[in-house]
Design a protein around this motif. Sequence first.
Motif: not given
Length: 486
Positions: A154-171
């Motif tokens: 958000h500080a860089a002016g970008v909105v993701h718009r698709d936050i969901k469990p499939g788009n968060v990876m536990l590495c």
Amino acid sequence: MRPAAGIRELTCRAVLGECPGMHDVWPDADVLLASRYRLITLLETGGMAQVWRATDELLDRPVAVKLPAGDTRAAHLAWREARLAARLSHPGIAAVHDYREAVRPDGSIAPFVVMELLSGETVAARLCDAGGPMPWGEAVSIAAAVAEALAAAHAAGVVHRDIKPGNVMLCPGGVKLLDFGISAAAGEPDDDETGASFGTPAYAAPERLDGKPAEPATDLYGLGVLLFEMVSGDPPYDVNTWEELAAAQAHGPTPLPATLPVRLRELITRCLDDNPARRPTAAQARRVLTRLVPSAPARLTIPLPKPPPTGHAKVLPAAPRTGSPVIRRVAVGVALAVTAVAFVAVINAVGGPDDSESAQPVLPTSPAVSPSSVLTEATPPPAPPQPTVTTSAPTTAAALTVEAALTRVQATVEAGEESGEIRPDVALDFKNLLRLIDPDADAGLNEKVDQLLRKVRQRQNEGNITDTRASLLRERLNDLRSASTP
């Protein structure tokens, strides 16, 4: 016999590196894209793209290649994803390395994005394997890392718009935010009339369905859904279609488990508010979440504040045994009393498993010395009482914290919008800029205030904000600048 790689490339399209006719199915393993990226294994197939494990033969490193599927719009989204994600450099965001174009066997152009190759599992896979919710402490740790990544975006002016469990990876190295495929620049109009970029119904913020411009608050709704599903096992609206979503919203979301800490339930509820203006910013959500992180954070890519103290007092070197036994006993009693008070204060601040704040402190007493003996034997006679002088000093901007001053600016904008003194689209522009200000970070705050002051003057000259509201906004913004000055 299969030709050598060098001969094969010469017989293909020299610039783009494609070889029509070599494979019945395209793309396939061993295809070389743009004379550089060789596909190895198909990792994932979605409705809009395929993700391949590949090798960058120029730099000799493994990468992930995302090949959009479908029409020209999919190609345009790939280009947008590469441009927006390339703005971001954060350990919690999967890096984008390159954007290129290949040629399909039919002669059409296939754009592709080259990304950081990650190992691990998504939150969606973790929940599926567990067959239910994860411990709330682990969920809070993951969400704190996601909130930190969103604050950077958000500080860089970008909105993701698709936050969901499939788009968060536990590495192994931490939490990573993936897939900026339907991201947008903050304030960008939403001109998608097909709904192709709306994402998944169960995770879409209400304002996306209204066609409103992209704003960071949309990602906070997604963060709320992500947290909700991690701690309960299902999203607040467990649906698959837009029609099912509309019907479910009429009845309200599924209740959260009552065993969760009160502050966590309050945060999730705020994130899921239908009104984007009432949701917290990513920075505010991060602060709440880091305070809830247990003493052993899991899979984080960002340095978090140390967990709250457990009540154990620091052990200091023993002082020489001087003075009478009575004085030594009094000193021990005082130390025990102070430690007990500190322990109770910590318990009240941190809260128990149910985060209850109604419990009354119970102070332990020492058999060696009572509170009365401490007062009579160790406390010197009290000083004569001093006359109380009451002064009435006006509240100034210097007394404001940055967060309080920022809240006042936001309230001034919202009040102006409600009263008709600020045009709605102008108010939304102001609110989007205000959400990019992190009260905890001094860097760039004065520049953002200057930008807002210029916008106030410009919109006032255009007649989109009244003179009275513009004057009040300038006053509030100057207060914000003063609050950030030591």
